[in-house]
Design an enzyme around this catalytic site. Structure first.
Site, PDB file in Angstrom:
ATOM      1  N   GLY A 244       0.825  -1.199   0.000  1.00 24.28           N
ATOM      2  CA  GLY A 244       0.000   0.000   0.000  1.00 24.28           C
ATOM      3  C   GLY A 244       0.858   1.245   0.000  1.00 24.28           C
ATOM      4  N   ASP A 245       0.610   2.140   0.975  1.00 23.58           N
ATOM      5  CA  ASP A 245       1.397   3.376   1.076  1.00 23.58           C
ATOM      6  C   ASP A 245       2.340   3.338   2.272  1.00 23.58           C
ATOM      7  OD1 ASP A 245      -0.527   3.473   3.012  1.00 23.58           O
ATOM      8  OD2 ASP A 245      -1.250   5.481   2.550  1.00 23.58           O
ATOM      9  N   GLU A 246       2.765   2.128   2.672  1.00 26.93           N
ATOM     10  CA  GLU A 246       3.687   1.956   3.790  1.00 26.93           C
ATOM     11  C   GLU A 246       5.094   1.623   3.294  1.00 26.93           C
ATOM     12  OE1 GLU A 246       0.585   0.257   7.181  1.00 26.93           O
ATOM     13  OE2 GLU A 246       1.894  -1.130   6.103  1.00 26.93           O
TER      14      GLU A 246
END
Length: 323
Positions: A244-246
């Protein structure tokens, strides 16, 4: 000087090597990450992924060496591929096989060499992951085990398992690849008493980018963040997209004070990006920082869990402040 003899199944070995279609290709992050890590973990000036062609050794990845290839007849790696175990030369200046080798008497003035023979999926040994020092040295059994583990990870790349350890969008390690490399780095820090720090990043307000501008623009934002991380941290730091956005960065051998410098570089780079003309949205992140404690963090998963918690606390604090 003793030239390395050819393996018994040399033609089959060369066929396997050339079938990989990697000779004379550009450097790739999936190999460079291992030579950077090997050089830092072992404290050597040179680390290479060397492939043994018919008449040369060619370096798919190189750290600390300018040459892209050298003749096979003077190669140490040509000797290393003759066996299945790590080939170690503690002091080449005292080894009759290498004492007058041009790589010993001249640049890069090799004294210590250790090469893990890289096997392709059919068992043919195509090259090495090798360490080189200009000073004589020995490797302890735990060092040999670590080099063996890193070598096996390089082998995984050569047997077409890239997607198992690499994030296809950004080119960074994915969660699985990060766990494998980072755990080895933590193990070494524990044995040597060196510090380590994990930074866990989560993009702020990422969903609105996808909702407003589409997923293609969201992918572009993720790639931008990946590039900014690579530019801001050391090339020996382990940088990954967890999903994801991690994102996360593991800094080994870094004190608390030295961690501040790359974080400031990242902050400045993002600020400059956001201030540039024509930007349709700003990039921002929350970050959880955890300093490695061997007594509390028995695995990389423990460290990730703590860093994730601290990142979430920062994100929640910012959300309350914006209300």
């Amino acid at each position: 000087m003793q030239e390395p003899p050819k393996p018994r199944h040399e033609e089959a070995r060369l066929e396997t090597l050339r079938g990989l279609r990697v000779l004379d290709t550009a450097p790739e992050e999936r190999f460079d990450r291992f030579t950077r890590l090997a050089r830092r973990l072992f404290g050597v000036p040179i680390a290479l992924v060397s492939l043994i062609d018919a008449d040369r050794q060619w370096f798919k990845s190189k750290q600390g060496l300018e040459a892209s290839e050298t003749p096979r007849e003077i190669s140490f790696c040509g000797h290393a591929i003759l066996g299945s175990e790590i080939f170690v030369v503690p002091d080449a200046s005292r080894d009759e096989r290498f004492v007058d080798n041009p790589l010993v008497t001249g640049e890069p003035e090799i004294r210590f060499y250790a090469g893990y023979p890289l096997a392709a999926c059919d068992g043919n040994r195509i090259g090495t992951l090798c360490l080189i020092d200009r000073q004589p040295r020995q490797l302890e059994e735990e060092d040999l085990a670590l080099l063996r583990d890193l070598g096996r990870m390089v082998e995984d790349e050569f047997v077409a398992l890239e997607l198992a350890t690499v994030d296809e969008l950004t080119g960074l390690s994915n969660r699985r690849g990060f766990r494998a490399v980072a755990q080895k780095a933590l193990d070494l820090c524990t044995r040597t008493g060196k510090p380590a720090t994990l930074l866990f990043f989560d993009l702020d307000r990422f969903k609105p980018i996808n909702d407003r501008f589409g997923h293609e623009e969201g992918d572009r934002a993720l790639k931008e963040i990946a590039d900014l991380l690579l530019a801001s941290f050391r090339d020996s730091d382990v940088i990954a997209r967890l999903g994801g956005d991690e994102f996360c960065v593991l800094l080994s051998g870094a004190s608390e004070k030295s961690v501040e410098r790359p974080v400031r570089r990242l902050e400045a780079a993002i600020a400059a990006r956001n201030a540039a003309p024509g930007q349709r949205y700003a990039l921002a992140y929350s970050v959880g920082t955890v300093f490695f404690d061997p007594a509390r963090h028995t695995s990389i998963e423990d460290l990730l869990r703590d860093a994730d918690t601290r990142m979430y606390e920062q994100k929640q604090g910012r959300a309350r402040g914006e209300r």
